[in-house]
Scaffold this active site. Sequence first.
Site, PDB file in Angstrom:
ATOM      1  N   ARG A  56      99.420  72.404  15.527  1.00 33.41           N
ATOM      2  CA  ARG A  56     100.627  71.583  15.448  1.00 33.41           C
ATOM      3  C   ARG A  56     101.795  72.308  16.117  1.00 33.41           C
ATOM      4  NH1 ARG A  56     102.929  71.353  11.259  1.00 33.41           N
ATOM      5  NH2 ARG A  56     101.792  72.914  10.044  1.00 33.41           N
ATOM      6  N   LYS A 198      98.408  64.322  10.871  1.00 31.27           N
ATOM      7  CA  LYS A 198      99.519  64.800  10.056  1.00 31.27           C
ATOM      8  C   LYS A 198     100.759  63.927  10.184  1.00 31.27           C
ATOM      9  CE  LYS A 198      97.601  68.167   7.863  1.00 31.27           C
ATOM     10  NZ  LYS A 198      97.313  67.983   6.419  1.00 31.27           N
ATOM     11  N   HIS A 217      99.423  67.128  -0.940  1.00 32.43           N
ATOM     12  CA  HIS A 217      98.591  67.883   0.002  1.00 32.43           C
ATOM     13  C   HIS A 217      97.598  68.687  -0.826  1.00 32.43           C
ATOM     14  CE1 HIS A 217      98.309  70.968   3.499  1.00 32.43           C
ATOM     15  NE2 HIS A 217      97.441  69.996   3.645  1.00 32.43           N
ATOM     16  N   SER A 235      96.297  77.485   3.525  1.00 33.11           N
ATOM     17  CA  SER A 235      95.142  77.975   4.275  1.00 33.11           C
ATOM     18  C   SER A 235      94.688  79.330   3.753  1.00 33.11           C
ATOM     19  CB  SER A 235      95.511  78.100   5.757  1.00 33.11           C
ATOM     20  OG  SER A 235      94.439  78.614   6.505  1.00 33.11           O
ATOM     21  N   LYS A 239      90.683  76.273  -1.089  1.00 31.89           N
ATOM     22  CA  LYS A 239      90.799  74.883  -1.542  1.00 31.89           C
ATOM     23  C   LYS A 239      89.538  74.071  -1.238  1.00 31.89           C
ATOM     24  CE  LYS A 239      93.438  72.232   0.892  1.00 31.89           C
ATOM     25  NZ  LYS A 239      94.576  71.544   1.542  1.00 31.89           N
ATOM     26  N   THR A 240      89.084  74.146   0.018  1.00 36.22           N
ATOM     27  CA  THR A 240      87.893  73.386   0.407  1.00 36.22           C
ATOM     28  C   THR A 240      86.647  73.914  -0.285  1.00 36.22           C
ATOM     29  OG1 THR A 240      88.875  72.882   2.565  1.00 36.22           O
ATOM     30  CG2 THR A 240      86.486  72.652   2.359  1.00 36.22           C
ATOM     31  N   ASP A 254      91.919  66.699   1.457  1.00 39.03           N
ATOM     32  CA  ASP A 254      93.199  67.156   1.997  1.00 39.03           C
ATOM     33  C   ASP A 254      94.436  66.379   1.570  1.00 39.03           C
ATOM     34  OD1 ASP A 254      94.502  69.093   3.689  1.00 39.03           O
ATOM     35  OD2 ASP A 254      94.796  67.529   5.176  1.00 39.03           O
ATOM     36  N   ARG A 319      88.175  73.172  14.693  1.00 40.92           N
ATOM     37  CA  ARG A 319      88.115  72.085  13.706  1.00 40.92           C
ATOM     38  C   ARG A 319      86.941  71.149  13.949  1.00 40.92           C
ATOM     39  NH1 ARG A 319      92.094  71.853   9.407  1.00 40.92           N
ATOM     40  NH2 ARG A 319      93.807  73.198  10.075  1.00 40.92           N
TER      41      ARG A 319
END
Length: 529
Positions: A56, A198, A217, A235, A239-240, A254, A319
């Site tokens: 981004r 996003k 988020h 990050s 979390k994942t 997400d 990604r």
Amino acid sequence: MKTIIQSSLVEELFEQPSTKINLSVAQLVEKILARKEGMLTATGAVQATTGKYTGRSPKDKFIVKDETCNDEIDWGSVNQPIEPDVFEQLYHKVITYLKQKDELYVFKGYAGADSKYRLPIQVINEFAWHNLFARQLFIRPTEKEFENHQSGFTVISAPSFKADPNVDGTNSEAFVMVSFKHRIILIGGTEYAGEIKKSIFSIMNYLLPKNNVLSMHCSANVGQEGDVALFFGLSGTGKTTLSADPYRRLIGDDEHGWSPNGVFNIEGGCYAKCINLSEEKEPQIYQAIRFGSVLENVNINQNTRLPDYDDTSLTENTRAAYPLENIDNIVSPSVAGHPNAIIFLTADASGTLPPISKLSKSQAMYHFLSGYTSKLAGTERGVTEPEATFSACFGAPFLPLAPSAYAKMLGEKIDQYNSNVFLINTGWTGGSYGVGERIKLSYTRAMVHAALEGELNSLETVKDEIFGLNIPIHVPGVPDDVLVPKYTWADPNAYEQEAKKLAVKFHENFANFSDASDEIAQAGPIYRP
């Protein structure tokens, strides 16, 4: 109601015979290969690269400042204002540019799995691979929904159109502009597909709170008894990894909304990091990357066409985009009840935060506003040593409103639905980064399990003397001496010095939230210099 700017020029694009609307996955893959936008890999996924922009571009993101939203937006470095005439002039240039293209690709679908709160969207793409990305990331309509689809927001993506900062009023050749008045997102100068994803999340963070829906988020899953859990974290916090549980079904990885009906996924797919991806460590993600998926900036062996997930020569921000249906253990549609447990994840490199602590409502709002973790080496260019970082609501770059607006809603919902909140440190123990070691994943999983199963709700706790956090004295599957950080350090004095340094950083960051109540401000670390 459509505005003149949207209904005239945008609809001219749809009238062109070269505009392709809601092509199938197979059709889009054929287009991508024929146009040499990407290559077919041995997994069946297509691979594309994004050139200069591999992430981004926050300095190139703007919101049009007009009467529609002027008094609501939290203007600043995250939400940079741009004048309406600057947006409209650039908008006309982009439309003119796109009308000259041999083909355009449109996806019509939705953001929001709960039909009561979903937003009909359309994404207009210059690149076929971007359109495949949008098709896999957002919610795909049924045939009947497609026939009756009326867009509430339009994304126009023209990566090959480069802005001239001296003429167009931008900061660089790249731009991401949101007009809430015209309900248009204008993207140009960057091929990074994440800007599409996003930008929709950002507008949902503006629109959903207006309907008493907390936009979040976070990842979410649900247990066999219908108990829902939310996982917030920046990050590198896990979390994942921690939300992927063979005994719980995934709601989403997400972006979610929390409405009076419960939790729902905003998206219809996943945009997973691929760096060092292996089937052994993350089997769900690894196996989900198949035909129709998009690999972004992942290097491919030219002979075998196998992805090399360990190769970071293009970027460390590699990604994969794929639909939720590529994961077996999911909730479909992606809606569930109210959260029984909320987990804030942090990877504390100072080694001083407890591995797990139970938060009061005030503490929950304090740590939600703080959004703390340590940015680890390798997560961003130039980061060679861990750095303390704070991102309000665990998603500051995507919040059009002041963070306190989201924190207030969270506090109200915690009260209303009696959700338990935990702070789990997946970072270091026995010393700071370089001295101690990362908390064992098996211990962290045991803590998450205990939190979700309600095993910690009535257990005795001890208060941390520096951070004021309530630490359970026992967690099944975790040695008791691991739970209190001070006891894991060889030098208690060194621990205290490091803990106080982190406490000071918390206080310095929280000074940004002058609108927070005294009760919330006092819910931070006890130690004050």
